[in-house]
Design a protein around this motif. Structure first.
Motif, PDB file in Angstrom:
ATOM      1  N   THR A 167       0.838  -1.198   0.000  1.00 37.29           N
ATOM      2  CA  THR A 167       0.000   0.000   0.000  1.00 37.29           C
ATOM      3  C   THR A 167       0.867   1.240   0.000  1.00 37.29           C
ATOM      4  O   THR A 167       1.820   1.350   0.769  1.00 37.29           O
ATOM      5  CB  THR A 167      -0.933   0.012   1.221  1.00 37.29           C
ATOM      6  N   SER A 172      -3.731   4.475  -1.671  1.00 35.04           N
ATOM      7  CA  SER A 172      -4.602   4.935  -0.603  1.00 35.04           C
ATOM      8  C   SER A 172      -4.648   6.458  -0.578  1.00 35.04           C
ATOM      9  O   SER A 172      -3.606   7.114  -0.652  1.00 35.04           O
ATOM     10  CB  SER A 172      -4.099   4.415   0.748  1.00 35.04           C
ATOM     11  N   GLY A 173      -5.841   7.033  -0.495  1.00 31.61           N
ATOM     12  CA  GLY A 173      -5.989   8.471  -0.368  1.00 31.61           C
ATOM     13  C   GLY A 173      -5.755   9.197  -1.677  1.00 31.61           C
ATOM     14  O   GLY A 173      -5.772   8.618  -2.758  1.00 31.61           O
ATOM     15  N   ALA A 203      -9.446   6.397  -3.785  1.00 33.76           N
ATOM     16  CA  ALA A 203      -8.065   6.681  -4.209  1.00 33.76           C
ATOM     17  C   ALA A 203      -8.057   7.575  -5.436  1.00 33.76           C
ATOM     18  O   ALA A 203      -8.780   7.335  -6.405  1.00 33.76           O
ATOM     19  CB  ALA A 203      -7.324   5.388  -4.482  1.00 33.76           C
ATOM     20  N   SER A 228       0.808   5.700  -0.195  1.00 33.82           N
ATOM     21  CA  SER A 228      -0.041   6.863   0.047  1.00 33.82           C
ATOM     22  C   SER A 228       0.694   8.176  -0.209  1.00 33.82           C
ATOM     23  O   SER A 228       0.201   9.234   0.166  1.00 33.82           O
ATOM     24  CB  SER A 228      -0.576   6.840   1.481  1.00 33.82           C
ATOM     25  N   SER A 229       1.862   8.111  -0.840  1.00 34.17           N
ATOM     26  CA  SER A 229       2.620   9.319  -1.171  1.00 34.17           C
ATOM     27  C   SER A 229       3.129   9.219  -2.597  1.00 34.17           C
ATOM     28  O   SER A 229       3.270   8.120  -3.149  1.00 34.17           O
ATOM     29  CB  SER A 229       3.795   9.507  -0.212  1.00 34.17           C
TER      30      SER A 229
END
Length: 314
Positions: free
Chosen positions: A54, A76-77, A99, A56-57
């Motif tokens: 996963t 994610s995000g 996402a 997220s950046s």
């Protein structure tokens, strides 16, 4: 033994009941299988059963996408970025709920066996997704809006690609297939793509605009309030436009576009509401894979219920 037989009978009955429900359960309630050109040439499995990572950046996503290793990458995000992030071979990139890729796009270049699913692309400053010199690619259940150039362009000898269950809205140049009329040396015999169950919601042009690919299969898509035109077959292309729903689309499909000469286009079993009748002509090579065709009059309800990010089980 009697108990075992009873259990087996109940299981068989349940399976049959579930099978009977498949026609009425909206596609949003379950995963949808790979169909079309991406099943050819050995098939498309992406990262397969590799344990997922996963991210997220932007830095973590960039590193994971470009890695030489087989990978399943969960996004994610909202990831904000710029330019084009290179996607290497043997990758599944799939978004968790909500996402979003904001400000940049994915460049699938000189790669094979890539799956991209369940992501929202917005405000990209080049292309949303660019596929070039790549084979066996599946782009499924994503949403695209408000970018700079092409939302999803496929070019330069790419082959065996399926584009399915995506939603495009708030954008002009939607999908280019084949980047120029003078690239036949690379593109002849390639650029074979299936576009099915996509939702074009108020977009303007290139749904898709095709060069050289033959057969290109455009089936069971919903075109709603399309501004300039739907499908254009140009420069040695052969396009089968089948079982689509065109609503408030004056120019559903035609031959040639701008300075590009006419290709061929076969249209059959399409549904028109407040739309033109389209222009077709010539013949198209046969489709080599099996597929199930929804009745054209039901395509609007089927596609709007299931297309876009957030509509699959992950």
């Amino acid at each position: 033994m009697r108990t075992l037989r009873r259990v087996l009978a109940l299981a068989t009955g349940l399976a049959a009941a579930l099978a009977g429900l498949t026609a009425t359960v909206p596609p949003a309630s379950a995963d949808t299988p790979l169909v079309g050109w991406a099943t050819q040439g050995g098939g498309t499995t992406g990262g397969g059963g590799t344990p997922p990572t996963t991210v997220s950046s932007a830095s973590a996503l960039t590193s994971a996408l470009s890695s030489g290793s087989t990978a399943v990458i969960r996004v994610s995000g909202t990831i904000s970025c710029s330019g084009m992030l290179k996607v290497a071979s043997n990758k599944t990139v799939i978004g968790n709920s909500g996402a979003t890729i904001s400000g940049c796009g994915f460049n699938v270049t000189k790669a094979s066996n890539v799956i991209i699913r369940n992501l929202t692309f917005r405000n990209w400053n080049d292309d949303g997704i660019n596929v070039q010199y790549s084979t066996r690619v599946w782009i499924d259940h994503n949403s695209f809006t408000n970018g700079y150039d092409g939302a999803l362009d496929i070019k330069r000898a790419s082959d065996y690609v399926t584009v399915s269950w995506n939603k495009f809205f708030g954008h002009d140049k939607t999908m280019l297939l084949g980047h120029s009329d003078d690239n036949g040396a690379e593109d002849r015999g390639h650029l074979r793509v299936t576009y099915h169950h996509n939702w074009f919601d108020g977009t303007n042009q290139r749904h898709p605009r095709v060069r050289f690919g033959n057969p290109v299969h455009v089936y069971n898509n919903f075109y709603g309030n399309v501004g300039s035109y739907g499908v254009a077959s140009t420069q040695e292309a052969g396009v089968l436009v089948e079982g689509n729903y065109f609503e408030n689309t004056d120019d559903p499909f035609h031959l040639g576009e701008a300075s590009s000469p006419a290709g061929t286009l076969v249209a059959r079993n399409n549904h028109f509401v407040g739309s033109g009748s389209g222009q077709s002509g010539g013949s198209v090579k046969s489709i080599p894979y099996s597929y199930s065709l929804d009745g054209a009059s039901s395509v609007k309800s089927v596609v709007t219920a299931g297309a876009g990010a957030g509509r699959i089980s992950i």
